[in-house]
Design an enzyme around this catalytic site. Sequence first.
Site, PDB file in Angstrom:
ATOM      1  N   TYR A   1       4.296  -4.886 -10.435  1.00  0.00           N
ATOM      2  CA  TYR A   1       4.801  -4.710 -11.792  1.00  0.00           C
ATOM      3  C   TYR A   1       4.389  -5.905 -12.634  1.00  0.00           C
ATOM      4  O   TYR A   1       4.538  -7.049 -12.195  1.00  0.00           O
ATOM      5  CB  TYR A   1       6.333  -4.588 -11.767  1.00  0.00           C
ATOM      6  CG  TYR A   1       6.974  -4.385 -13.122  1.00  0.00           C
ATOM      7  CD1 TYR A   1       6.833  -3.182 -13.804  1.00  0.00           C
ATOM      8  CD2 TYR A   1       7.738  -5.393 -13.717  1.00  0.00           C
ATOM      9  CE1 TYR A   1       7.426  -2.988 -15.048  1.00  0.00           C
ATOM     10  CE2 TYR A   1       8.346  -5.202 -14.951  1.00  0.00           C
ATOM     11  CZ  TYR A   1       8.195  -3.999 -15.609  1.00  0.00           C
ATOM     12  OH  TYR A   1       8.783  -3.808 -16.834  1.00  0.00           O
TER      13      TYR A   1
ATOM     14  N   LYS B   1      10.446 -16.051 -16.464  1.00  0.00           N
ATOM     15  CA  LYS B   1      11.657 -16.348 -15.671  1.00  0.00           C
ATOM     16  C   LYS B   1      11.999 -17.846 -15.611  1.00  0.00           C
ATOM     17  O   LYS B   1      12.529 -18.371 -16.574  1.00  0.00           O
ATOM     18  CB  LYS B   1      11.508 -15.734 -14.286  1.00  0.00           C
ATOM     19  CG  LYS B   1      11.203 -14.211 -14.428  1.00  0.00           C
ATOM     20  CD  LYS B   1      11.531 -13.410 -13.231  1.00  0.00           C
ATOM     21  CE  LYS B   1      11.016 -12.005 -13.346  1.00  0.00           C
ATOM     22  NZ  LYS B   1      11.996 -10.981 -13.550  1.00  0.00           N
TER      23      LYS B   1
ATOM     24  N   ASP C   1      -0.217 -13.096 -11.419  1.00  0.00           N
ATOM     25  CA  ASP C   1       1.036 -12.941 -12.160  1.00  0.00           C
ATOM     26  C   ASP C   1       2.129 -13.677 -11.391  1.00  0.00           C
ATOM     27  O   ASP C   1       2.672 -13.176 -10.414  1.00  0.00           O
ATOM     28  CB  ASP C   1       1.352 -11.442 -12.296  1.00  0.00           C
ATOM     29  CG  ASP C   1       2.698 -11.201 -12.962  1.00  0.00           C
ATOM     30  OD1 ASP C   1       3.418 -12.185 -13.232  1.00  0.00           O
ATOM     31  OD2 ASP C   1       3.031 -10.018 -13.201  1.00  0.00           O
TER      32      ASP C   1
HETATM   33  N1  PMP Z   1       5.517  -9.690 -13.953  1.00  0.00           N
HETATM   34  C1  PMP Z   1       6.329  -9.744 -12.894  1.00  0.00           C
HETATM   35  C2  PMP Z   1       5.774 -10.115 -11.554  1.00  0.00           C
HETATM   36  C3  PMP Z   1       7.675  -9.446 -13.039  1.00  0.00           C
HETATM   37  O1  PMP Z   1       8.479  -9.484 -11.979  1.00  0.00           O
HETATM   38  C4  PMP Z   1       8.169  -9.101 -14.319  1.00  0.00           C
HETATM   39  C5  PMP Z   1       9.638  -8.754 -14.554  1.00  0.00           C
HETATM   40  N2  PMP Z   1      10.408  -8.563 -13.491  1.00  0.00           N
HETATM   41  C6  PMP Z   1       7.281  -9.068 -15.387  1.00  0.00           C
HETATM   42  C7  PMP Z   1       5.957  -9.380 -15.179  1.00  0.00           C
HETATM   43  C8  PMP Z   1       7.751  -8.719 -16.778  1.00  0.00           C
HETATM   44  O2  PMP Z   1       8.563  -9.732 -17.267  1.00  0.00           O
HETATM   45  P1  PMP Z   1       9.621  -9.443 -18.445  1.00  0.00           P
HETATM   46  O3  PMP Z   1      10.663  -8.550 -17.868  1.00  0.00           O
HETATM   47  O4  PMP Z   1      10.124 -10.809 -18.791  1.00  0.00           O
HETATM   48  O5  PMP Z   1       8.886  -8.817 -19.558  1.00  0.00           O
END
Ligand code: PMP
Length: 425
Positions: free
Chosen positions: A146, A268, A240
């Site tokens: 994701y 995060k 990511d």
């Molecule tokens: N990349 C990863 C690996 C994530 O875990 C997340 C959210 N859990 C995101 C991108 C998207 O981040 P956000 O919810 O802050 O938009």
Amino acid sequence: MPNPFSKSESLFAASKKYIPGGVNSPVRAFKSVGGTPVFIDKAKGAYLYDVDGNSYVDLINSWGPMILGHAHPEVIEAVTQQIKKSFTYGTPTSLELDMAKLMCDIVPGLEMVRMVNSGTEACMSAVRLARGYTGKKKIVKFAGCYHGHHDSFLVEAGSGALTLGSPNSPGVPEETAANTLIAEYNDLASVQALFSKHDDIACVILEPVAGNMGCILPKDGFLHELKALCHKNGALFIMDEVMTGFRLAPGGAQEYFDIQADIICFGKIIGGGMPVGAFGGRKEIFEHLAPLGPVYQAGTLSGNPVAMTAGITTLTILKNTPSIYTELTETVKNLHQSLGEILSEKGIAHHINSIGSMISIFYTDREVHSYGDAKTTDTELFGRLFHHGLKSGIYLPPSNYESWFLGKDIKDKEVEKILETFKTF
Ligand code: PMP
């Protein structure tokens, strides 16, 4: 017996009238585990406190940011001082310089960084930059990974790993989805096959440790071989690190696996609980970003001073306290071992993956290295366990396909409570 969740239940009923599904992010609605979401009133250290007065050992950690524990006094003090100077100016500040320097100092290979407001923004901007830099159009992502809710990422393998992607949300144009190719996590051959078929791949993006299909580790050599494959084919390698950044180690997966991506996405932890994301990498690539270069990206609240203050304070504490990482790793190793023993004694099929302060239990008898493996987990059993956890005072992520994240205040007492919950299941 009085209902211990009555206030949460009435708040959820009222919220559903005004907020789609009663929540501002779908997983919070408890759809995959059933029941009513618990409304949290406050949190401190390792604990969440709900509106009915129940307390829980927190294993969600706000989905990752709160590695220092909730309401850390130093972070609160720094943010309080900053708020007195107003919330936002829309001009450069020295805080943004401090944040960028700190991140580049800690993360191997990071030379320049641009702040945004979420992980989604970080990943979508990273992909735009990769496309602008290479002049190519397609991207490769892995099934089950994701990267936020941007159109390009809401795509998974339709019929097997080597097909063109098809959108898995209405509203994502097929033309957009067709530019996202899907590979299988931990399967280099699936990426090679895509490169053999397409000569216009701008980048490959992945979670270096997957956390969004449960916790799945990269096999030995996978990340390094993937990077080499990208470069051989003129594509950028994007890691990511929204979850893993400053969590696996101060320098995240780059440090942990001794590898440097071309572009790294963050979120995060770098916001210390405020809405923050960032993407960064080699100078030569980031010189293509506006206003230096032609690839456009912007944000009214990007680099927000209050958010920067929460982030800088959090990262500084992490940088100066390496014991946080060693202790968290020990705690997770202990949990991994003990939970495995408890589940085996109960005869419950399981496979546990863990690394650093991330851990997942899959209720299956096979090893879990990919999305296909993860999907063999017994989600019905997980749902029952989740609700048993809530009643026993532990708050697991409300989906079996999410990693648990530990904060530094989870110590022996909290581990005991977690183990007791599994023993009494
Ligand atoms: N990349 C990863 C690996 C994530 O875990 C997340 C959210 N859990 C995101 C991108 C998207 O981040 P956000 O919810 O802050 O938009």
